[in-house]
Design a protein around this motif. Structure first.
Motif, PDB file in Angstrom:
ATOM      1  N   ARG A 174      -6.566   4.247 -25.783  1.00  0.00           N
ATOM      2  CA  ARG A 174      -7.149   3.279 -24.852  1.00  0.00           C
ATOM      3  C   ARG A 174      -7.855   2.154 -25.594  1.00  0.00           C
ATOM      4  O   ARG A 174      -7.792   0.990 -25.176  1.00  0.00           O
ATOM      5  CB  ARG A 174      -8.103   3.993 -23.896  1.00  0.00           C
ATOM      6  CG  ARG A 174      -7.367   4.821 -22.839  1.00  0.00           C
ATOM      7  CD  ARG A 174      -8.295   5.618 -21.964  1.00  0.00           C
ATOM      8  NE  ARG A 174      -7.542   6.279 -20.890  1.00  0.00           N
ATOM      9  CZ  ARG A 174      -7.989   7.293 -20.162  1.00  0.00           C
ATOM     10  NH1 ARG A 174      -9.203   7.787 -20.399  1.00  0.00           N
ATOM     11  NH2 ARG A 174      -7.240   7.825 -19.214  1.00  0.00           N
ATOM     12  N   ALA A 217      -0.426   1.617 -20.737  1.00  0.00           N
ATOM     13  CA  ALA A 217      -1.527   2.399 -20.175  1.00  0.00           C
ATOM     14  C   ALA A 217      -1.498   3.786 -20.789  1.00  0.00           C
ATOM     15  O   ALA A 217      -0.487   4.219 -21.351  1.00  0.00           O
ATOM     16  CB  ALA A 217      -1.416   2.481 -18.653  1.00  0.00           C
ATOM     17  N   GLU A 229      -2.100   5.015 -13.370  1.00  0.00           N
ATOM     18  CA  GLU A 229      -1.520   4.173 -14.420  1.00  0.00           C
ATOM     19  C   GLU A 229       0.003   4.222 -14.391  1.00  0.00           C
ATOM     20  O   GLU A 229       0.678   3.206 -14.570  1.00  0.00           O
ATOM     21  CB  GLU A 229      -2.030   4.623 -15.799  1.00  0.00           C
ATOM     22  CG  GLU A 229      -3.539   4.544 -15.973  1.00  0.00           C
ATOM     23  CD  GLU A 229      -4.246   5.833 -15.589  1.00  0.00           C
ATOM     24  OE1 GLU A 229      -5.405   5.997 -16.019  1.00  0.00           O
ATOM     25  OE2 GLU A 229      -3.650   6.668 -14.855  1.00  0.00           O
TER      26      GLU A 229
END
Length: 276
Positions: free
Chosen positions: A115, A125, A142
Motif C-alpha cells: 500500500r 490496489a 478494491e
C-alpha cells in the motif's frame, strides 16, 4: 529486537514469514533476522533457492507480458508478497497504460508495504485476504472497483499454491476463482516440486522440514497434481514446464537475462491456461 520503521505495528517480528523469506532470497531489504535465519537453514539443504526464486520472477514477467499481448489488461495477483523491482503492475503498465492490478496477500507486512509503494496509483490496489477464502477476495471493495468480471482477467497464483495443504482444499479454491472469471481469462501458476531438482528427494526434504518447522508447510506436488489446478483451462504452449522453458524466446525483457544455466532454476513448474 528493534522494530524497523517500515514494520506495521502489531506484527510479531520474532516469527518468520514466507513472504519476507522470499524477499530475502530475491535480495530485498524488507525482512528480519528471523526470516534470514530460516532462509539460510533452508539453503543449507538447497543452496539454489535464490536461483529458483529468480526463475519464478522471470516467468511471472513473461506471463504478464503474454497476457497483455492477448489483450488482457486486468490482473488479480493472489499471494503477491512484498513488492520488489519488476512487479506485476510495473510490467503490465509498461506494456499497457490501461492495465489494472489487484494484489492480494494475508501477510500484514506485505499488505502494508504494498500500500505504501502503490499510494497514488489509482490503477492498482491491495487487498488483505487469503486464497483459502475466494469470496472475500472477489467481494473486496478494491477488487470490485478495479476488476470488470465481464472482461478477461489474468489470475496469478505464483509461488503460493504450494503453501496450501490438501486439507485447505486448494483445488476447490482455484475452481471457485475460475468460475468467477469470464471466458478468455488466463490462469498463471508456478509450483514447487521434487521433480527437476538437482538433488535427492531426501536432501530436499530437509528444506521442506524448515518450512514445516516455521509453521508454513511447503507441499511439493507432482506434475500431475499441479496440472489438476488447470481443470477448466486449456494450457498455453508449451504447457506445464520448468519455469525457464516457458516461452523463453518470446516477448523478452532485458531484466529476465539469458536462459539460466544453474540447474536449480529448472526446478518446479510454471504454466499458463486459458479459460474457454
Amino acid at each position: 529486537m528493534e522494530r524497523p520503521a517500515w514494520a506495521p505495528p502489531g506484527i510479531d517480528i520474532s516469527v518468520p514469514s514466507v513472504s519476507r523469506i522470499y524477499d530475502y532470497y530475491l535480495g530485498g531489504s524488507h525482512n528480519f533476522e528471523v526470516d534470514r535465519q530460516a532462509a539460510r537453514r533452508a539453503m543449507e539443504f538447497m543452496p539454489g533457492l535464490p536461483k529458483i526464486m529468480q526463475a519464478n520472477r522471470a516467468f511471472m514477467r513473461r506471463a504478464v507480458r503474454y497476457a497483455v499481448s492477448r489483450g488482457i489488461t486486468q490482473f488479480l495477483d493472489i499471494g503477491s508478497g512484498i513488492p520488489t523491482f519488476g512487479n506485476v503492475h510495473e510490467v503490465a503498465q509498461a506494456a499497457s497504460p490501461e492495465a489494472r492490478v489487484v494484489y492480494v496477500d494475508h501477510d500484514p507486512v506485505a499488505v502494508a508495504h504494498s500500500r505504501a509503494v502503490l499510494a497514488g496509483d489509482d490503477r492498482t490496489a491491495v487487498v488483505a485476504a487469503d486464497l483459502r477464502k475466494p469470496r472475500d477476495i472477489l467481494s473486496a471493495p478494491e477488487a470490485v472497483r478495479l476488476l470488470d468480471l465481464d472482461r478477461p482477467v489474468a489470475l496469478l497464483l505464483v509461488a503460493v499454491l504450494h503453501f496450501l495443504e490438501d486439507a485447505d482444499d486448494p483445488y476447490d479454491a482455484v475452481a471457485e476463482l475460475r468460475d468467477a472469471l469470464p471466458a478468455g481469462s488466463l490462469l498463471v501458476i508456478t509450483h514447487a516440486s521434487y521433480e527437476g531438482l538437482p538433488l535427492s528427494e531426501e536432501v530436499a526434504g530437509g528444506m521442506v522440514g524448515v518450512y514445516r518447522d516455521i509453521r508454513n508447510p511447503l507441499v511439493m506436488r507432482s506434475r500431475e497434481q499441479v496440472t489438476r489446478f488447470f481443470d477448466g483451462f486449456e494450457l498455453v504452449d508449451p504447457g506445464l514446464v520448468s519455469m525457464p522453458n516457458w516461452q523463453p524466446d518470446g516477448l523478452e525483457d532485458p531484466q529476465d537475462g539469458e536462459m539460466p544455466e544453474d540447474p536449480y532454476a529448472f526446478s518446479g513448474f510454471g504454466g499458463v491456461g486459458r479459460k474457454a
